[in-house]
Design an enzyme around this catalytic site. Structure first.
Site, short mmCIF file in Angstrom:
data_model
loop_
_atom_site.label_atom_id
_atom_site.label_comp_id
_atom_site.label_asym_id
_atom_site.label_seq_id
_atom_site.Cartn_x
_atom_site.Cartn_y
_atom_site.Cartn_z
N ASP A 46 6.30 2.98 30.76
CA ASP A 46 7.57 2.27 30.84
C ASP A 46 7.44 0.99 30.00
OD1 ASP A 46 10.29 1.97 32.15
OD2 ASP A 46 9.34 0.06 32.70
N ILE A 47 8.49 0.69 29.21
CA ILE A 47 8.49 -0.52 28.39
C ILE A 47 9.02 -1.67 29.25
CG2 ILE A 47 9.31 -1.57 26.26
CD1 ILE A 47 9.78 1.21 25.15
N ASP A 90 13.97 3.99 28.82
CA ASP A 90 12.79 3.46 28.13
C ASP A 90 11.51 3.97 28.76
OD1 ASP A 90 13.09 2.16 30.50
OD2 ASP A 90 12.73 0.15 29.71
#
Length: 793
Positions: A46-47, A90
């Protein structure tokens, strides 16, 4: 206690569901495309802080930014033998060990995670945008495949997948968070430290999973810093008027990601060097061809992956050439045609070839007629002008004119040269000549026989007067003295040539006719009219014999050579014609296969993408850029089954969760069936995330007004149609416009469902989704009745 009851019910609910559905319909159960794989590693990433950054971007910027970022991740996945599963916003997750088992799957995932962190760190240090990567990895078993009937997306399910997801949620930014199970498969290849994931995530704490953090590699950090500083210097040098510190974070990040040069989807469809991009395609597509191979053959795939881009291009070009050569051999097999008889060995193909319509038959008749006229001219000028000659040629000309007229009557009518009032008998005769093979053969033989006979029909006239010319010299041509009898041989040669013009007639039949004609001519030369030619030689060469062979001998030689020449030519024509038919037949089969494959590709693409997005990429010239669209007003729905996670269990009774997924597949399939109803034509399924069903309404561009009326016409709503103004408008009794009637109708439906206060133009999206949600609930109730469950939507 509630969870335990649900898990106990899961052991017998599916058997009851099957028994119930079998009673109702034997075909109601949908096929399940799910397989189980053991010993794989699952990576979730996950960003961090990407959501506020995305809110600053326009639609084109966001799509381009995500494409560059995830394109880089795809390349990393390919380099580290990982299979990308799905992108959720994302969030990016992949698996190593699918579909080909790999003993180093855990190491691959850790390397992949470290390189992803380095890539995002490079972005952060180059653009000074506060983004980072959080990675979670767990090792175990998965069920993989697709669920439902529409918008298929390859996915994985299991308790181990759920744990891997929570490993990411309980991780730390910039670190790779692994479970103890994954650590045991790393073979001490990486340094690590305690992760304490149970303190940050309740699920990890509940499962009592021991976690660890992989220590980053220092040399990678130094390399990243040098590249980041170089980008900052280039950015500041390129634009002095806009200092880097004042640029928006999204713009700085977008400019930096442009330097990565990720591939654009479908951009290489028209590129002649398309082969160079094959190495960058999805690992799933490359490994799909290896599913049938045993694990011991994995070295072949590794050798393919080890090729450099230039070498890969040459290998692809060589493969393309080999495919063309194999296609050539497939099309031109020597065993397809008998070398001697020139017939197809396939009986059905031989029948199809013989039944071909001959559209050139009229031209063959015309050519044969021209040869017939030339023979007549030669005979009128050089040979006896007897009544027999004129009668024979009169009959022949009449025959040719009649056949030619019958053959071209269709052409004359179709091109309006003649009126439409043509006798039906003539039209039918034309059709017979074109499509009936035996009729054409009979008429062709009659035509050949007419020309061949006319070539020597006046030989008998020379016999009557030949004795009177014994001591004479050559006189005028055209008399019955037959001073130029050698022209009979010329006429015979011309007559034999008329047999060759019938291209569609089998060369065996033409050869047989010509052999019979040569035999007949030789009989005439050496038995019937031998004295004509002998005495012509005596008159011509009475002073001194200068010829080696007599005219009769030379005529036989000419006829024999001409026969062989025409036969060779006929064989060549026959062979070419049959090859042409063979090519056309196989090309037709190939064309049908290509059309079928194209249709399947289109259906598959439309089953993965929305129809209008698939059309965007399928249209020529429309696939050079990324697809993006911005909407002012749409409706989005997330429909989840909250207690399905409690229902899902892995045990020997449900085949380690496979039967639970079968039930979920039935639920999703029933939801997908609802989308085929006309009133839900504006609803687009986006994806399924576990047991959550995501859909949206109003995604079709340029259909804002049309969808309103489309919904009304497709929706069977007697109550609203009974509204006096709406009813009078649609029946044409009101001055209100059609579009206004649509607005009025939608407003009425909105008020009836308690959606007052929402603008009219936005109502129809919400109404459609509300209707769809209600239908989903009804479908789920039917599943609950059949399986004795209590799922809620």
């Amino acid at each position: 206690m509630k969870n335990e009851k649900l898990r106990n019910l899961s052991r017998n609910s599916l058997s009851r569901l099957r028994k119930s559905k079998t009673t109702i319909s034997t075909t109601r159960f949908h096929e399940l495309h799910v397989k189980r794989h053991e010993f794989v590693s699952i990576l979730f990433s996950d960003i961090v802080n990407f959501t506020p950054l995305a809110s600053e971007c326009t639609a084109p910027q966001l799509v381009k930014m995500l494409n560059e970022l995830f394109g880089r991740f795809d390349k990393l996945a390919q380099e580290n033998d990982c299979l990308r599963i799905k992108i959720l916003g994302d969030c990016y997750y992949c698996v190593s060990g699918l579909p080909v088992s790999r003993p180093n799957h855990a190491i691959n995932c850790v390397k992949m995670g470290l390189k992803m962190i380095d890539a995002v760190r490079e972005v952060r240090e180059a653009t000074r945008v506060n983004v980072d990567m959080r990675i979670g990895i767990h090792t175990g078993n998965v069920l993989c495949g697709v669920l439902g009937l529409r918008k298929w997306q390859y996915d994985v399910w299991s308790d181990d997948v759920t744990l891997a997801n929570h490993m990411e949620q309980g991780g730390l930014p910039g670190r790779v968070h692994v479970s103890k199970e994954t650590l045991l498969h790393l073979n001490d290849e990486f340094n690590h430290e305690p992760g304490n994931g149970s303190l940050r995530d309740g699920y990890i704490s509940e499962k009592k999973v021991e976690t660890f953090l992989i220590l980053p590699l220092k040399q990678t950090v130094h390399k990243t810093n040098s590249g980041s500083n170089r980008f900052l210097g280039e950015l500041l040098t390129a634009d002095h008027s806009l200092p880097e510190i004042n640029m928006r974070a999204s713009l700085r990040m977008s400019k930096f990601l442009d330097t990565w040069g990720a591939d654009t989807p479908f951009a290489n469809l028209k590129d002649k060097s398309m082969a160079k991009n094959i190495g960058e395609t999805s690992l799933a597509m490359m490994e799909s061809n290896l599913q049938s191979l045993p694990c011991s053959n994995d070295t072949s795939f590794s050798s393919l992956r080890s090729l450099a881009p230039a070498s890969l291009t040459s290998e692809v070009n060589k493969k393309f050439t080999d495919d063309l050569y194999s296609k050539y051999q497939k099309w031109f097999k020597p065993e397809d045609i008998n070398k001697v008889l020139l017939t197809f060995k396939d009986t059905q193909m031989e029948k199809d070839y013989s039944k071909q319509p001959d559209s050139t038959f009229k031209y063959s008749i015309a050519c044969s007629g021209m040869i017939f006229i030339c023979i007549g001219i030669v005979q009128v000028i050089m040979l006896p002008r007897s009544s027999t000659l004129f009668i024979a040629f009169g009959i022949g000309v009449t025959l040719f004119l009649f056949l030619l007229f019958v053959c071209i009557i269709d052409y004359l009518v179709n091109h309006k040269v003649m009126g439409k009032k043509v006798p039906s008998v003539v039209v039918r005769l034309t059709s017979i000549l074109t499509y009936n093979t035996w009729c054409r053969i009979i008429l062709s033989v009659i035509t050949m026989a007419t020309v061949l006979t006319t070539a020597v029909i006046t030989v008998g006239d020379c016999n009557k007067n030949m004795n009177q010319t014994l001591n004479q010299t050559l006189g005028e041509p055209g008399t019955k003295d037959c001073f130029y009898a050698s022209y009979y041989v010329v006429c015979c040669l011309m007559a034999m040539s008329s047999c060759t013009v019938f291209l569609q007639i089998n060369f065996h039949a033409k050869f047989l006719v010509m052999v019979m004609a040569v035999l007949a001519y030789n009989v005439i030369l050496h038995l019937v009219a031998n004295d004509i030619f002998d005495r012509m030689d005596a008159i011509t060469h009475h002073e001194a014999r200068t010829e080696i062979f007599e005219t009769r001998i030379k005529g036989s030689i000419y006829l024999a050579v001409h026969l062989i020449t025409l036969h060779i030519l006929d064989r060549q024509i026959e062979h070419t014609s049959r090859l042409d038919f063979l090519w056309k037949t196989k090309f037709k089969v190939e064309h049908e296969e290509v059309e079928t494959m194209g249709s399947l590709t289109k259906v598959l693409l439309e089953n993965i993408l929305p129809a209008h997005v698939a059309a965007h990429f399928l249209q020529s010239g429309q696939h050079e850029g990324l697809y993006h669209e911005s909407y002012d007003s749409i409706s989005v729905m997330f429909a989840s089954i909250p207690n399905f996670k409690e229902f899902y269990d892995q045990n020997v009774f449900n085949k380690q969760g496979l039967e639970c997924l079968r039930l979920l597949n039935e639920i999703i399939a029933d939801f997908d069936v609802l989308l085929s109803k006309p009133k839900f034509s504006n609803v687009e399924k986006i994806k399924t995330i576990g047991s959550t069903y995501m859909a949206a309404a109003g995604l079709q561009p340029g259909t804002k007004d049309m969808c309103t009326c489309c919904y009304i016409h497709n929706h069977n709503d007697n109550e609203s149609m009974s509204h006096p103004i709406v009813s009078r408008t649609y029946s044409g009794q009101s001055n209100v416009s059609k579009l206004s009637a649509c607005d009025l109708h939608v407003q009425f439906l909105a008020e009836r469902r308690g959606l007052q206060g929402i603008p009219v133009r936005n109502n129809y999206h919400i109404i459609i989704l509300v209707e769809f949600a209600l239908s989903m609930m009804n479908a789920l109730e039917g599943i609950n009745r059949d399986s004795f469950n209590t799922f809620q939507n």
